[in-house]
Write a protein that holds these residues in place. Structure first.
Motif, PDB file in Angstrom:
ATOM      1  N   ALA A  49       0.833  -1.203   0.000  1.00 43.55           N
ATOM      2  CA  ALA A  49       0.000   0.000   0.000  1.00 43.55           C
ATOM      3  C   ALA A  49       0.868   1.253   0.000  1.00 43.55           C
ATOM      4  O   ALA A  49       0.631   2.195  -0.770  1.00 43.55           O
ATOM      5  CB  ALA A  49      -0.925   0.005   1.219  1.00 43.55           C
ATOM      6  N   PHE A  83      -1.596 -10.870  -3.872  1.00 39.74           N
ATOM      7  CA  PHE A  83      -2.830 -11.357  -4.502  1.00 39.74           C
ATOM      8  C   PHE A  83      -3.057 -12.828  -4.175  1.00 39.74           C
ATOM      9  O   PHE A  83      -4.159 -13.243  -3.807  1.00 39.74           O
ATOM     10  CB  PHE A  83      -2.787 -11.142  -6.016  1.00 39.74           C
ATOM     11  N   ILE A  90      -8.762 -15.306   2.299  1.00 46.58           N
ATOM     12  CA  ILE A  90     -10.218 -15.480   2.163  1.00 46.58           C
ATOM     13  C   ILE A  90     -10.581 -16.939   2.448  1.00 46.58           C
ATOM     14  O   ILE A  90     -11.569 -17.233   3.137  1.00 46.58           O
ATOM     15  CB  ILE A  90     -10.706 -15.044   0.765  1.00 46.58           C
ATOM     16  N   PHE A  97     -15.924 -14.439   6.359  1.00 47.02           N
ATOM     17  CA  PHE A  97     -16.027 -13.692   5.113  1.00 47.02           C
ATOM     18  C   PHE A  97     -17.449 -13.780   4.555  1.00 47.02           C
ATOM     19  O   PHE A  97     -18.047 -12.773   4.185  1.00 47.02           O
ATOM     20  CB  PHE A  97     -15.026 -14.263   4.104  1.00 47.02           C
ATOM     21  N   ILE A 100     -19.856 -11.773   6.934  1.00 45.88           N
ATOM     22  CA  ILE A 100     -19.753 -10.315   6.915  1.00 45.88           C
ATOM     23  C   ILE A 100     -20.013  -9.742   5.525  1.00 45.88           C
ATOM     24  O   ILE A 100     -20.738  -8.771   5.368  1.00 45.88           O
ATOM     25  CB  ILE A 100     -18.370  -9.849   7.428  1.00 45.88           C
ATOM     26  N   THR A 101     -19.428 -10.366   4.489  1.00 45.72           N
ATOM     27  CA  THR A 101     -19.434  -9.729   3.176  1.00 45.72           C
ATOM     28  C   THR A 101     -20.606 -10.153   2.304  1.00 45.72           C
ATOM     29  O   THR A 101     -21.213  -9.307   1.652  1.00 45.72           O
ATOM     30  CB  THR A 101     -18.115 -10.044   2.439  1.00 45.72           C
TER      31      THR A 101
ATOM     32  N   SER B  78     -15.818  -3.947   4.755  1.00 48.95           N
ATOM     33  CA  SER B  78     -15.303  -5.238   4.280  1.00 48.95           C
ATOM     34  C   SER B  78     -15.582  -5.402   2.797  1.00 48.95           C
ATOM     35  O   SER B  78     -14.717  -5.832   2.031  1.00 48.95           O
ATOM     36  CB  SER B  78     -15.953  -6.398   5.034  1.00 48.95           C
ATOM     37  N   ILE B  79     -16.811  -5.015   2.385  1.00 48.84           N
ATOM     38  CA  ILE B  79     -17.171  -5.114   0.962  1.00 48.84           C
ATOM     39  C   ILE B  79     -16.285  -4.175   0.134  1.00 48.84           C
ATOM     40  O   ILE B  79     -15.807  -4.543  -0.942  1.00 48.84           O
ATOM     41  CB  ILE B  79     -18.670  -4.801   0.755  1.00 48.84           C
ATOM     42  N   VAL B  82     -12.776  -5.856  -0.102  1.00 48.80           N
ATOM     43  CA  VAL B  82     -12.750  -7.015  -0.997  1.00 48.80           C
ATOM     44  C   VAL B  82     -12.959  -6.583  -2.446  1.00 48.80           C
ATOM     45  O   VAL B  82     -12.243  -7.031  -3.345  1.00 48.80           O
ATOM     46  CB  VAL B  82     -13.815  -8.044  -0.575  1.00 48.80           C
ATOM     47  N   MET B  85      -9.899  -4.791  -3.703  1.00 46.33           N
ATOM     48  CA  MET B  85      -8.798  -5.748  -3.815  1.00 46.33           C
ATOM     49  C   MET B  85      -8.951  -6.609  -5.067  1.00 46.33           C
ATOM     50  O   MET B  85      -7.984  -6.844  -5.788  1.00 46.33           O
ATOM     51  CB  MET B  85      -8.740  -6.641  -2.567  1.00 46.33           C
ATOM     52  N   LEU B 126      -7.575  -0.272   3.486  1.00 42.04           N
ATOM     53  CA  LEU B 126      -6.775  -1.214   4.277  1.00 42.04           C
ATOM     54  C   LEU B 126      -6.481  -0.631   5.662  1.00 42.04           C
ATOM     55  O   LEU B 126      -6.561  -1.337   6.672  1.00 42.04           O
ATOM     56  CB  LEU B 126      -5.476  -1.529   3.536  1.00 42.04           C
TER      57      LEU B 126
END
Lengths: 104, 145
Positions: A49, A83, A90, A97, A100-101, B78-79, B82, B85, B126
């Motif tokens: 980052a 990556f 994940i 995951f 939450i997502t 979080s969405i 992801v 990313m 992040l």
């Protein structure tokens, strides 16, 4: 300039497979297996980052400095590693995951 | 006290955002590029960063005021993480394949531009992700755990 996508990816996949195998064979605990990859993704993510932000700031403000090419090279290499590790991350945290997502 | 601090932070980030927007507006109307000749407005590091920080502060304020639940607050970021990313990662991998192996894709948009833009979002989100899950990070990084 070659970025060695396949060799770098293979090395990371093999390392993950080794640590996963060690966990499955009860040589290391699940917590240790998760901890290794959590710390790795944390450190690599931060480094990537910061490098990425530096490169985009240099590009946006027209600062061409001698380390630009070096920064880009390492950004790409670390990006490939991140990556692959992100996909493992994940996989490791799939239940959380999903909760939450994916549950909107 | 915490709410006051967050509101002050939002105002603090609104000021450079407004100044930046005004500066960009004046430059575009004058037909000049802001920041001198070397300024390349292709990438939007500052506007994206400021916008994300303000959105994060607003969402934190809403969560702290119990207007939205913690689950929803965590879910949004979080969405975002992801999503950015995946887009940044996939475009990056495609760029590497193009560079390394000369693979050609029939794509109608600037891959590098979107890789950089989503990468900026990813980098900022992040830091938010680390803030949201800070206790878990502390536990994981603690040597004796």
């Amino acid at each position: 300039m070659s970025y060695e996508f396949v060799p770098v990816s293979l090395i990371i996949i093999i390392l993950y497979a080794i640590s996963y195998l060690l966990y499955k064979e009860d040589v290391i605990a699940e917590a240790m297996h998760a901890k290794i990859w959590n710390i790795t993704i944390f450190v690599i993510g931060l480094v990537l980052a910061v490098i990425g932000l530096l490169i985009s700031i240099f590009a946006e403000y027209g600062m061409s400095i001698s380390v630009n090419a070096l920064l880009v090279f390492w950004h790409v290499e670390i990006g490939i590693v991140l990556f692959i590790i992100a996909l493992f991350h994940i996989h490791l945290h799939w239940d959380r995951f999903k909760k939450i997502t994916l549950k909107v | 006290m915490k709410k006051m601090l967050i509101i002050l932070l939002i105002i603090a980030f609104l000021t450079p955002a407004a100044a930046y927007a005004q500066n960009s507006d004046q430059s575009s109307s004058q037909g000049d590029v802001s920041g001198g000749e070397a300024y390349n407005p292709d990438y939007n590091v500052l506007p994206i960063s400021l916008a994300l920080i303000m959105l994060y502060l607003i969402s934190y304020l809403l969560y702290d005021s119990k207007i939205i639940r913690k689950v929803r607050y965590k879910q949004v970021w979080s969405i975002a993480l992801v999503g950015s990313m995946l887009i940044s990662g996939i475009t990056g991998i495609i760029l590497v394949l193009i560079t390394d192996y000369g693979v050609r894709f029939n794509l109608n948009f600037n891959l590098l531009f979107w890789h950089v833009e989503t990468g900026i979002i990813l980098a900022i989100v992040l830091f938010f992700h680390i803030h949201i899950h800070w206790n878990k990070f502390k536990r994981i990084l603690k040597a004796n755990t």
